[in-house]
Design an enzyme around this catalytic site. Structure first.
Site, PDB file in Angstrom:
ATOM      1  N   SER A   8       2.500  -5.152   2.094  1.00 56.45           N
ATOM      2  CA  SER A   8       2.074  -4.343   0.952  1.00 56.45           C
ATOM      3  C   SER A   8       0.582  -4.512   0.697  1.00 56.45           C
ATOM      4  O   SER A   8       0.118  -5.605   0.365  1.00 56.45           O
ATOM      5  CB  SER A   8       2.846  -4.741  -0.306  1.00 56.45           C
ATOM      6  OG  SER A   8       2.253  -4.112  -1.423  1.00 56.45           O
ATOM      7  N   HIS A  33       2.777  -0.683   3.779  1.00 59.80           N
ATOM      8  CA  HIS A  33       3.349  -0.272   2.490  1.00 59.80           C
ATOM      9  C   HIS A  33       2.234  -0.077   1.466  1.00 59.80           C
ATOM     10  O   HIS A  33       1.375  -0.937   1.291  1.00 59.80           O
ATOM     11  CB  HIS A  33       4.321  -1.351   2.019  1.00 59.80           C
ATOM     12  CG  HIS A  33       5.117  -0.992   0.807  1.00 59.80           C
ATOM     13  ND1 HIS A  33       6.240  -0.184   0.850  1.00 59.80           N
ATOM     14  CD2 HIS A  33       4.959  -1.329  -0.505  1.00 59.80           C
ATOM     15  CE1 HIS A  33       6.744  -0.067  -0.368  1.00 59.80           C
ATOM     16  NE2 HIS A  33       5.979  -0.742  -1.217  1.00 59.80           N
ATOM     17  N   ASP A  35       1.422   0.972  -2.488  1.00 59.68           N
ATOM     18  CA  ASP A  35       1.998   1.087  -3.834  1.00 59.68           C
ATOM     19  C   ASP A  35       1.089   1.905  -4.739  1.00 59.68           C
ATOM     20  O   ASP A  35      -0.012   1.474  -5.073  1.00 59.68           O
ATOM     21  CB  ASP A  35       2.170  -0.310  -4.432  1.00 59.68           C
ATOM     22  CG  ASP A  35       3.266  -1.093  -3.734  1.00 59.68           C
ATOM     23  OD1 ASP A  35       4.418  -0.634  -3.755  1.00 59.68           O
ATOM     24  OD2 ASP A  35       2.960  -2.151  -3.153  1.00 59.68           O
ATOM     25  N   MET A  37       0.619   3.429  -8.435  1.00 55.11           N
ATOM     26  CA  MET A  37       1.105   3.221  -9.813  1.00 55.11           C
ATOM     27  C   MET A  37       0.250   4.005 -10.790  1.00 55.11           C
ATOM     28  O   MET A  37      -0.980   4.025 -10.656  1.00 55.11           O
ATOM     29  CB  MET A  37       1.000   1.743 -10.181  1.00 55.11           C
ATOM     30  CG  MET A  37       1.710   0.830  -9.214  1.00 55.11           C
ATOM     31  SD  MET A  37       1.499  -0.886  -9.709  1.00 55.11           S
ATOM     32  CE  MET A  37       2.328  -1.713  -8.354  1.00 55.11           C
ATOM     33  N   HIS A  66       4.898   4.215  -1.563  1.00 57.48           N
ATOM     34  CA  HIS A  66       5.870   3.959  -2.647  1.00 57.48           C
ATOM     35  C   HIS A  66       5.261   4.439  -3.955  1.00 57.48           C
ATOM     36  O   HIS A  66       4.355   3.797  -4.493  1.00 57.48           O
ATOM     37  CB  HIS A  66       6.151   2.444  -2.666  1.00 57.48           C
ATOM     38  CG  HIS A  66       7.038   1.978  -3.769  1.00 57.48           C
ATOM     39  ND1 HIS A  66       7.144   0.644  -4.123  1.00 57.48           N
ATOM     40  CD2 HIS A  66       7.881   2.637  -4.609  1.00 57.48           C
ATOM     41  CE1 HIS A  66       7.997   0.511  -5.118  1.00 57.48           C
ATOM     42  NE2 HIS A  66       8.456   1.707  -5.449  1.00 57.48           N
ATOM     43  N   MET A  68       5.170   4.902  -7.752  1.00 61.07           N
ATOM     44  CA  MET A  68       5.688   4.444  -9.041  1.00 61.07           C
ATOM     45  C   MET A  68       4.984   5.278 -10.102  1.00 61.07           C
ATOM     46  O   MET A  68       4.122   4.800 -10.832  1.00 61.07           O
ATOM     47  CB  MET A  68       5.425   2.942  -9.202  1.00 61.07           C
ATOM     48  CG  MET A  68       6.359   2.111  -8.326  1.00 61.07           C
ATOM     49  SD  MET A  68       5.764   0.431  -8.039  1.00 61.07           S
ATOM     50  CE  MET A  68       4.702   0.735  -6.633  1.00 61.07           C
ATOM     51  N   MET A 137      14.589  -2.027  -5.106  1.00 60.55           N
ATOM     52  CA  MET A 137      13.618  -2.951  -5.708  1.00 60.55           C
ATOM     53  C   MET A 137      14.290  -4.284  -6.016  1.00 60.55           C
ATOM     54  O   MET A 137      15.333  -4.330  -6.676  1.00 60.55           O
ATOM     55  CB  MET A 137      13.045  -2.371  -7.008  1.00 60.55           C
ATOM     56  CG  MET A 137      12.118  -1.179  -6.817  1.00 60.55           C
ATOM     57  SD  MET A 137      10.753  -1.458  -5.666  1.00 60.55           S
ATOM     58  CE  MET A 137       9.873  -2.808  -6.473  1.00 60.55           C
ATOM     59  N   ASP A 175      12.050  -4.386  -1.536  1.00 54.08           N
ATOM     60  CA  ASP A 175      10.670  -4.602  -1.976  1.00 54.08           C
ATOM     61  C   ASP A 175      10.609  -5.534  -3.185  1.00 54.08           C
ATOM     62  O   ASP A 175      11.183  -5.224  -4.230  1.00 54.08           O
ATOM     63  CB  ASP A 175      10.083  -3.222  -2.338  1.00 54.08           C
ATOM     64  CG  ASP A 175       8.620  -3.264  -2.736  1.00 54.08           C
ATOM     65  OD1 ASP A 175       8.001  -4.330  -2.668  1.00 54.08           O
ATOM     66  OD2 ASP A 175       8.108  -2.190  -3.109  1.00 54.08           O
TER      67      ASP A 175
HETATM   68  C1  DX5 Z   1       5.768  -3.989  -6.805  1.00 50.78           C
HETATM   69  C2  DX5 Z   1       5.449  -3.324  -5.497  1.00 50.78           C
HETATM   70  C3  DX5 Z   1       5.574  -4.212  -4.334  1.00 50.78           C
HETATM   71  C4  DX5 Z   1       4.669  -5.404  -4.313  1.00 50.78           C
HETATM   72  C5  DX5 Z   1       5.373  -6.488  -3.552  1.00 50.78           C
HETATM   73  O1  DX5 Z   1       5.898  -3.022  -7.765  1.00 50.78           O
HETATM   74  O2  DX5 Z   1       6.306  -2.226  -5.291  1.00 50.78           O
HETATM   75  O3  DX5 Z   1       5.437  -3.482  -3.120  1.00 50.78           O
HETATM   76  O4  DX5 Z   1       3.415  -5.155  -3.721  1.00 50.78           O
HETATM   77  O5  DX5 Z   1       4.652  -7.660  -3.650  1.00 50.78           O
HETATM   78  P1  DX5 Z   1       5.313  -9.105  -3.384  1.00 50.78           P
HETATM   79  O6  DX5 Z   1       5.781  -9.083  -1.968  1.00 50.78           O
HETATM   80  O7  DX5 Z   1       4.162 -10.022  -3.607  1.00 50.78           O
HETATM   81  O8  DX5 Z   1       6.427  -9.276  -4.358  1.00 50.78           O
HETATM   82 ZN    ZN Z   2       6.254  -1.265  -3.277  1.00 48.07          ZN
END
Ligand code: DX5
Ligand code: ZN
Length: 216
Positions: A8, A33, A35, A37, A66, A68, A137, A175
């Site tokens: 990630s 990956h 993220d 947000m 991903h 969010m 998740m 994840d």
């Molecule tokens: C959290 C993200 C994850 C995050 C995972 O909302 O969707 O992808 O980056 O990080 P770790 O592996 O550190 O929990």
């Molecule tokens: Zn993620």
């Protein structure tokens, strides 16, 4: 099933994004990956199209995005244009998940749907035939570095059984809070792809941690 690791980029050093992306590119990880947000669906803001495009330039690997964000249908096509190979939105964020998945596929990417820890696997039943991937998740979305919620293992097992009935070949990704310490249990439960942020980018040797996860 072949095992996949998806580091990630949320845990990468944004001052050295190119260097960190190239590390993933030469590593044994098959996916990257990303993220996204919006500060509304989750209480945090990360990055959007320009950063995705910069990552795209630094790797030929599968970009696993991903989202969010609320109202994902408004933006999914632009994420595909920016270089996403997989676009995953949250079931809880979309008023019409079937339509959202269709938009992603029509734009030329694989469509994924994600569920938060409190959302039961059964809520996906109607949508499984319409998607390529489900992202389970194992932490509350919004931040890296949280502890793994073991209940996710039961959800992966339940989802694998349901997919054999309704959507053979479904990719299952997990994840949050994953490292070489719990990777094996997740792969054994039926996961195909594991996301890891802190475990990879916080390791003294990130490429070795990726290999350790694959061999767990
Ligand atoms: C959290 C993200 C994850 C995050 C995972 O909302 O969707 O992808 O980056 O990080 P770790 O592996 O550190 O929990
Ligand atoms: Zn993620």
């Amino acid at each position: 099933m072949p095992r996949i690791v998806a580091p990630s980029m949320l845990s990468a050093d944004f001052g050295h994004l190119d260097r960190d992306t190239r590390m993933v590119d030469r590593s044994a990880a098959e996916w990257v990956h990303i993220d996204v947000m919006d500060g509304v669906f989750v209480p945090n803001i990360s990055f959007g199209f320009p950063v995705l495009k910069a990552i795209r330039k630094a790797t030929a690997k599968c970009l696993d995005v991903h989202l969010m964000i609320v109202e994902p249908e408004r933006y999914v096509e632009r994420f595909v244009e920016a270089g996403a190979d997989i676009v995953t939105f949250h079931l809880e964020a979309s008023a019409d998940p079937a339509h959202c998945a269709e938009l992603i596929r029509r734009a030329g990417a694989k469509a994924g749907v994600s569920i938060k820890p409190a959302t039961p696997v059964g809520a996906l039943r109607d949508f499984l035939p319409l998607v390529d991937l489900v992202l389970v998740m194992s932490v509350e979305p919004g931040f890296g570095g949280q502890s793994f919620m073991p209940h996710a293992l039961d959800k992966v097992r339940e989802l694998r059984a349901l997919s054999e009935e309704l959507r053979p070949g479904l990719l299952i990704e997990v994840d949050g809070g994953i490292s070489s310490h719990n990777a094996r249990a997740l792969y054994d439960a039926g996961a195909d792809a594991l996301v890891a942020g802190n475990a990879v980018f916080g390791a003294a040797d990130p490429e070795a941690e990726i290999v350790n996860m694959l061999n767990a």
